[in-house]
Scaffold this active site. Structure first.
Site, mmCIF file in Angstrom:
data_model
loop_
_atom_site.group_PDB
_atom_site.id
_atom_site.type_symbol
_atom_site.label_atom_id
_atom_site.label_comp_id
_atom_site.label_asym_id
_atom_site.label_seq_id
_atom_site.Cartn_x
_atom_site.Cartn_y
_atom_site.Cartn_z
ATOM 1 N N GLU A 16 0.820 -1.214 0.000
ATOM 2 C CA GLU A 16 0.000 0.000 0.000
ATOM 3 C C GLU A 16 0.856 1.267 0.000
ATOM 4 O O GLU A 16 0.421 2.328 0.469
ATOM 5 C CB GLU A 16 -0.946 -0.031 1.198
ATOM 6 N N SER A 191 -6.648 -2.101 2.133
ATOM 7 C CA SER A 191 -7.019 -1.455 0.868
ATOM 8 C C SER A 191 -7.519 -2.458 -0.164
ATOM 9 O O SER A 191 -7.382 -2.251 -1.364
ATOM 10 C CB SER A 191 -5.851 -0.638 0.297
ATOM 11 N N SER A 325 -10.878 10.229 0.946
ATOM 12 C CA SER A 325 -11.053 9.171 1.946
ATOM 13 C C SER A 325 -12.207 9.470 2.894
ATOM 14 O O SER A 325 -12.483 10.621 3.245
ATOM 15 C CB SER A 325 -9.765 8.976 2.748
#
Length: 355
Positions: A16, A191, A325
């Site tokens: 990530e 993720s 986000s």
């Protein structure tokens, strides 16, 4: 009032890495500079620590690691002089630190590794403790704790990759009892990296092969026909929950592309009855406490379409902080703007250690 010295860590030896760069660029652009002296520390994909003094906009595009003024750096584990060591021409230089913000997603950042280093160094660290970080990173351990706390979730099973390789038919037969579709996940990844949705035995085998590239332990979960929602939690001993947000994925499920590269729709607040949203908020706080979290976590849920049941999907102890986000967006909608949220998170880290 003198400024607090904060190191923001980004990058990392993790799948990530790119997500961390996006998150860090947003965090660095929103930390109140009137209250904090910011030190940027990048970790390359190979695990090299670098003290970075270049522009923030060169972090997200990945060219930060080529900046000519970069210096090698490392956290000193000596708790009598907590700080960041920076290699300089006249000898190593110690930068005292009041707090560290690890904007590091996935392995080696979210799993207790960095948290353990900061504990040894005696430096307050934003987010959860070593134990809580490790448990929440491992989806199998998380599900065990949630089961013991009586928090509803999807039916699930798990295995070691070695078990599957030695007895594939036995594992496949066992997983198929969950029913199709079934989700296959690496136990330790975030993720949605390595996650697959299997609709039959052939695709189940393929999903297992893909997930096994990322971890030696696999989680299997029944597919839930439901609305995907998320709730942000903030605090230490007395955590609070944000409003609930709803995700309408652009892909078949909320995978890596849908989260960071495509146009999934977000609805804040979620399009849910008030009593359902309140149940989600209460369950998020209950899970946060059951897992012994501190500082922050984003807790993800499904609301099953057939009966409206609220099922916890997973917690995330260092959620994405990119411009799109959910964690910062949810608290912004709850009346806590991004800069004040970051200030609160840094304060909670220092509060937990008595700073």
């Amino acid at each position: 009032m003198s400024k607090r010295s904060v190191a923001v860590l980004f990058g990392g030896n993790s799948s990530e890495y790119e997500v961390s760069l996006m998150s860090a660029a947003s965090v660095l652009s929103n930390i109140p500079t009137d209250r904090y002296q910011i030190h940027m520390v990048g970790i390359t994909k190979e695990g090299q620590w670098i003290y970075y003094t270049g522009p923030v906009d060169e972090i997200q595009n990945g060219v930060w690691c080529e900046h000519p003024d970069n210096r090698l750096a490392w956290i000193s584990p000596d708790s009598t002089a907590p700080g960041l060591m920076v290699a300089s021409t006249g000898g190593n230089r110690l930068i005292p630190l009041d707090v560290v913000f690890p904007v590091l997603h996935g392995k080696n950042g979210e799993d207790g590794s960095i948290q353990g280093l900061m504990q040894l160094a005696g430096i307050p660290c934003v987010g959860c403790s070593v134990a809580a970080s490790a448990v929440c990173m491992d989806k199998v351990y998380t599900n065990m704790v949630l089961d013991s706390a009586g928090i509803p979730q999807a039916k699930w099973d798990w295995c070691h990759v070695s078990d599957y390789r030695s007895s594939p038919r036995e594992i496949l037969d066992r997983v198929e009892k969950l029913g199709y579709p079934v989700f296959v996940k690496p136990a330790n990844a975030g993720s949605s990296v390595g996650v697959g949705k299997a609709k039959d035995r052939a695709s189940l085998k393929a999903c297992i092969q893909e997930a096994a590239k990322w971890d030696q332990k696999l989680l299997f979960e029944e597919g839930i026909d439901g609305i995907e929602v998320e709730c942000a939690v903030l605090g230490n001993q007395c955590p609070i929950a944000s409003v609930v947000g709803e995700i309408s994925p652009c892909n078949e499920f909320y995978d890596y592309e849908a989260k960071y590269e495509a146009d999934s729709q977000l609805f804040i607040p979620a399009r849910l009855p008030e009593e359902t949203s309140e149940l989600i908020r209460q369950t998020a706080v209950k899970a946060f406490r059951a897992l012994d979290c501190s500082g922050l976590a984003r807790v993800d849920f499904f609301v099953r379409r057939s009966d409206g049941a609220v099922l916890l999907n997973e917690p995330n102890t260092i959620p994405g902080f990119t411009s799109i986000s959910m964690y910062p967006k949810l608290f912004d909608a709850s009346g806590l703007p991004y800069p004040k949220l970051l200030d609160r998170l840094l304060g909670l880290a220092m509060e937990r250690t008595g700073r």
